[in-house]
Write a protein that holds these residues in place. Sequence first.
Motif, PDB file in Angstrom:
ATOM      1  N   GLN A   3       0.839  -1.180   0.000  1.00 22.56           N
ATOM      2  CA  GLN A   3       0.000   0.000   0.000  1.00 22.56           C
ATOM      3  C   GLN A   3       0.885   1.245   0.000  1.00 22.56           C
ATOM      4  OE1 GLN A   3      -2.708   0.305   3.334  1.00 22.56           O
ATOM      5  NE2 GLN A   3      -4.155   1.552   2.161  1.00 22.56           N
ATOM      6  N   LEU A   4       0.554   2.197  -0.864  1.00 19.88           N
ATOM      7  CA  LEU A   4       1.222   3.496  -0.903  1.00 19.88           C
ATOM      8  C   LEU A   4       0.179   4.551  -0.559  1.00 19.88           C
ATOM      9  CD1 LEU A   4       3.263   3.218  -4.238  1.00 19.88           C
ATOM     10  CD2 LEU A   4       3.978   2.590  -1.935  1.00 19.88           C
ATOM     11  N   VAL A   5       0.505   5.400   0.410  1.00 24.39           N
ATOM     12  CA  VAL A   5      -0.446   6.413   0.853  1.00 24.39           C
ATOM     13  C   VAL A   5       0.225   7.777   0.832  1.00 24.39           C
ATOM     14  CG1 VAL A   5      -1.941   7.202   2.707  1.00 24.39           C
ATOM     15  CG2 VAL A   5      -1.644   4.748   2.311  1.00 24.39           C
ATOM     16  N   GLU A   6      -0.311   8.670  -0.016  1.00 22.23           N
ATOM     17  CA  GLU A   6       0.213  10.029  -0.106  1.00 22.23           C
ATOM     18  C   GLU A   6      -0.504  10.943   0.882  1.00 22.23           C
ATOM     19  OE1 GLU A   6      -0.116   8.628  -4.521  1.00 22.23           O
ATOM     20  OE2 GLU A   6      -1.345   8.553  -2.707  1.00 22.23           O
ATOM     21  N   SER A   7       0.200  11.990   1.289  1.00 20.02           N
ATOM     22  CA  SER A   7      -0.402  13.023   2.135  1.00 20.02           C
ATOM     23  C   SER A   7       0.363  14.321   1.928  1.00 20.02           C
ATOM     24  CB  SER A   7      -0.371  12.608   3.609  1.00 20.02           C
ATOM     25  OG  SER A   7       0.957  12.419   4.038  1.00 20.02           O
ATOM     26  N   GLY A   8      -0.222  15.416   2.393  1.00 18.82           N
ATOM     27  CA  GLY A   8       0.461  16.701   2.344  1.00 18.82           C
ATOM     28  C   GLY A   8      -0.011  17.655   1.277  1.00 18.82           C
ATOM     29  N   GLY A   9      -0.932  17.223   0.443  1.00 19.95           N
ATOM     30  CA  GLY A   9      -1.441  18.122  -0.585  1.00 19.95           C
ATOM     31  C   GLY A   9      -2.298  19.222   0.022  1.00 19.95           C
ATOM     32  N   GLY A  10      -2.644  20.197  -0.811  1.00 13.94           N
ATOM     33  CA  GLY A  10      -3.481  21.286  -0.329  1.00 13.94           C
ATOM     34  C   GLY A  10      -3.487  22.451  -1.281  1.00 13.94           C
ATOM     35  N   LEU A  11      -3.989  23.579  -0.785  1.00 12.10           N
ATOM     36  CA  LEU A  11      -4.075  24.805  -1.562  1.00 12.10           C
ATOM     37  C   LEU A  11      -3.002  25.768  -1.077  1.00 12.10           C
ATOM     38  CD1 LEU A  11      -5.560  26.760  -3.505  1.00 12.10           C
ATOM     39  CD2 LEU A  11      -7.060  27.340  -1.578  1.00 12.10           C
ATOM     40  N   VAL A  12      -2.249  26.325  -2.011  1.00 10.70           N
ATOM     41  CA  VAL A  12      -1.172  27.245  -1.664  1.00 10.70           C
ATOM     42  C   VAL A  12      -1.101  28.337  -2.721  1.00 10.70           C
ATOM     43  CG1 VAL A  12       0.587  25.902  -2.886  1.00 10.70           C
ATOM     44  CG2 VAL A  12       1.261  27.373  -0.971  1.00 10.70           C
TER      45      VAL A  12
END
Length: 128
Positions: A3-12
């Motif tokens: 399993q690969l789980v990304e995080s940290g995205g958002g609006l900037v």
Amino acid sequence: QVQLVESGGGLVQAGGSLRLSCAASGLTGSIYAMAWFRQAPGKEREFVARIFWSDGNTYYADSVKGRFTISRDNTKNAMYLQMNSLKPEDTAVYYCAARKLSSLIMVHTTRSGGYDYWGQGTQVTVSS
């Protein structure tokens, strides 16, 4: 199960920074390379950066060179993408990918077909 789980995205805002993370489970001691790709609406998935797990060798797409930094933490089986000086054209869903040591894939590591596993993606939106 891998399993690969990304995080940290958002609006900037343009000129800002974000740090993406990718946690890999089920691949301890068996990673050959990991990479970040991105896909903007209506466009094909494109290569962003790659890192070889054994020696940390990195490679970047010209469009992000000098602004993005890929890194890994072998002890945590995690990969990161530090994104600085973000531009509106960096807006996309960012995916992490992994290729295992025992992979039978012969496609170059800058191509999306060069990976065995993919995460679900994290949205990055850069406003102007």
